[in-house]
Each structure stands twice: as structure tokens, then as C-alpha cells.
Scaffold this motif. Sequence first.
Motif: not given
Length: 248
Positions: A133-162
Motif C-alpha cells: 500500500g505504498a506506506l508513508r511515514i513522517h520522519g528522518s530518512a537518514d536516521q531510519l536508514y541508520q536504524v535499518l543498517l544496524n538491524v540488518m548488519q546484526n542479522a547478517l552477522q548472526a548467520m555465519p554461513g548461508p
Amino acid sequence: EVGVLATAFEAMLESLKTAQDDALVQSRRAFLGEIAANVAHEVRTPLSVLKTSAQLLARQELSPPEQRILATNLAAEVDRLNRVVSNLVDLARPTVVRYRDEALAGIVDRAVGFFRPEAAKRGVTIAQAADEGALRIHGSADQLYQVLLNVMQNALQAMPGPGVLGVRCARDGAWAAVEVTDTGPGFAAEVLAKPFAPFVSTKVDGSGLGLAISKRIVEEHGGTIEIANTLEGGARLRIRLPQRGEGA
């Protein structure tokens, strides 16, 4: 009688406000005490390594290869100290940012695109569901991007293999939600026991501040962030933000 009641009511409100202020001060002191204790713990170990390494180098009894290894270790410990200090500043800094109406999918796509090369190297598949539904929010794209980078990096590092890194956007009532999952071992018990507590980390070189900073940013946007383990054994992190547009 009305005047007496009004005076008593005002006195009661003032007393309640004083109690609330005192409780807030005590809460902040306790939080700062926890931060100080953990900073001391995080800093002492690399400082000890730096001191021992410097003493060994000063003796000039090591072979050139041993000196190079020691110098590399010194640089790594300095980097570790720098990460602790930088993350602590990020956690405490009162930031002034400009909020705008943003397409949530654009922020998510940006973060996914950043990690696609690293995921490919690790043999991790990124399973990204379409923005509902083309979701929209009111906020700072850069800050939320920082949050997603942190979360996704944690997820990647939690998987040592495929494995599989799942990223899904969905409408949740008046909220716009982003869910990140992985097929790693899931959150450790100590992390689940104190979600987003500063310096709680199961990584060897982790500062434990990434999720605490992410929580602060999400809450400043009026949102919530939750962690859990999936039934399959992996980890799940869900971010909810107030939705804007389309009647919201």
C-alpha cells in the motif's frame, strides 16, 4: 470550602509533580550509573591490552613479525575504543533533524541495496517482500536508514554461513511496520532479558549500543521496536512507525 479544596488540590498536584521529578532524577541517575559501570568495563580491557603491548614493544625483544602482529593488535584495540566512544556519543547526543513525509519503501530499498553485495559474499539470500500500500511515514530518512543498517548488519552477522535475511513492510492498523528476520541462532537469553539495554551484546567486538541507539531513534519518531525469536529458531525485529498519507 471551594477555596480550601482548590488549595488542597493544588498542593496535591505540586506534591505529585515533585515526586515525579524526584523519580525521574533517580531513574536518570540509575541509568547513568549503569552506563558508567559498563563504559568502565568496556574500556578497561582494551586499555590493558594497549598497556601490555606497549611494554612488550618497549623491550625491543620481539622479532619483526611479532612486532607487526602486536602493532596490528594495538590498532584493533584503538578502533574498538573509538567505536565505544562514538556509539556512546550517538546515544547521548541531542540531535536536531528535519522530518519529512517519506515513502517507507524507499528507505528500506536503500538499506537492502547497501547489503546485497555483502549478503552475496556470505551466501545469504535477501527475501524482500513488496511494500504493501505504498506506506508513508513522517520522519528522518537518514536516521531510519541508520536504524535499518544496524538491524540488518546484526542479522547478517548472526548467520555465519548461508541463510535467509527477510525484510518485509506491512500496514499494521494506523502503523507502518518493517520486520527483519534471519535464520541464525536467534537472540541470546541475556539480550531477550534486557532488550535494547546499553552494552548488552553477544558479539566478541560488539559495543552493545547499536540497538539502544536504534530504539532511541524509533521512539523519537513516535514508534516502537520489539525483538523476539521465531518459531524456526532465528531472530525477528519489528519496527512500527506512525503512518502518514491516505487518510492517516
